[in-house]
Design a protein around this motif. Sequence first.
Motif, PDB file in Angstrom:
ATOM      1  N   VAL A  66       0.854  -1.198   0.000  1.00 31.92           N
ATOM      2  CA  VAL A  66       0.000   0.000   0.000  1.00 31.92           C
ATOM      3  C   VAL A  66       0.885   1.242   0.000  1.00 31.92           C
ATOM      4  N   GLN A  67       0.247   2.391  -0.192  1.00 30.81           N
ATOM      5  CA  GLN A  67       0.973   3.652  -0.111  1.00 30.81           C
ATOM      6  C   GLN A  67       0.182   4.591   0.790  1.00 30.81           C
ATOM      7  N   PHE A  68       0.868   5.222   1.740  1.00 31.15           N
ATOM      8  CA  PHE A  68       0.219   6.111   2.696  1.00 31.15           C
ATOM      9  C   PHE A  68       0.250   7.544   2.204  1.00 31.15           C
ATOM     10  N   ASP A  69      -0.764   8.289   2.578  1.00 31.57           N
ATOM     11  CA  ASP A  69      -0.835   9.711   2.287  1.00 31.57           C
ATOM     12  C   ASP A  69      -0.073  10.445   3.389  1.00 31.57           C
ATOM     13  N   ALA A  70       1.077  10.997   3.063  1.00 29.73           N
ATOM     14  CA  ALA A  70       1.927  11.665   4.056  1.00 29.73           C
ATOM     15  C   ALA A  70       1.222  12.842   4.712  1.00 29.73           C
ATOM     16  N   GLU A  71       0.274  13.438   4.020  1.00 29.56           N
ATOM     17  CA  GLU A  71      -0.453  14.572   4.591  1.00 29.56           C
ATOM     18  C   GLU A  71      -1.369  14.154   5.731  1.00 29.56           C
ATOM     19  N   GLU A  72      -1.688  12.883   5.801  1.00 30.20           N
ATOM     20  CA  GLU A  72      -2.554  12.361   6.862  1.00 30.20           C
ATOM     21  C   GLU A  72      -1.782  12.050   8.134  1.00 30.20           C
ATOM     22  N   LEU A  73      -0.459  12.006   8.049  1.00 27.95           N
ATOM     23  CA  LEU A  73       0.371  11.628   9.194  1.00 27.95           C
ATOM     24  C   LEU A  73       0.388  12.695  10.274  1.00 27.95           C
ATOM     25  N   GLU A  74       0.307  12.232  11.510  1.00 23.70           N
ATOM     26  CA  GLU A  74       0.450  13.090  12.675  1.00 23.70           C
ATOM     27  C   GLU A  74       1.357  12.364  13.666  1.00 23.70           C
ATOM     28  N   MET A  75       1.988  13.120  14.526  1.00 25.17           N
ATOM     29  CA  MET A  75       2.875  12.505  15.519  1.00 25.17           C
ATOM     30  C   MET A  75       2.122  11.525  16.420  1.00 25.17           C
ATOM     31  N   THR A  76       0.849  11.773  16.650  1.00 28.53           N
ATOM     32  CA  THR A  76       0.076  10.867  17.508  1.00 28.53           C
ATOM     33  C   THR A  76      -0.006   9.462  16.918  1.00 28.53           C
ATOM     34  N   HIS A  77       0.137   9.334  15.599  1.00 32.53           N
ATOM     35  CA  HIS A  77       0.124   8.013  14.973  1.00 32.53           C
ATOM     36  C   HIS A  77       1.337   7.187  15.397  1.00 32.53           C
ATOM     37  N   PHE A  78       2.394   7.858  15.835  1.00 31.24           N
ATOM     38  CA  PHE A  78       3.640   7.170  16.194  1.00 31.24           C
ATOM     39  C   PHE A  78       3.821   7.011  17.697  1.00 31.24           C
ATOM     40  N   GLU A  79       2.760   7.171  18.467  1.00 30.36           N
ATOM     41  CA  GLU A  79       2.897   7.038  19.916  1.00 30.36           C
ATOM     42  C   GLU A  79       3.187   5.602  20.333  1.00 30.36           C
TER      43      GLU A  79
END
Length: 94
Positions: A66-79
């Motif tokens: 798959v390919q992720f939309d970088a604009e959707e990324l937030e730091m909270t996703h990496f907690e």
Amino acid sequence: MSENTAVAVAGAERAPYVDAVRKGLSEVLNKDVSGAEESVRLFDELGLDSSSALELLITIEEILGVQFDAEELEMTHFETVGSLADFVAAEASA
């Protein structure tokens, strides 16, 4: 993530995404984290940094095709392992 998205990727349907995050972490960090709990903090406990976070996303994209939309990324996703798995599941099913 909306409640509907959370429900859609709950349970067994979510397991492949959690596994992909663990596999990606193991590859990027060069250590076995296949048994990491979903509550394990990526930066604080596993030692992920900003450059390895980017490498992790690329690795997960390759694992899942798959390919992720970088604009959707937030730091909270990496907690935590779980929060990143939620993001991955939502993006992969979008």
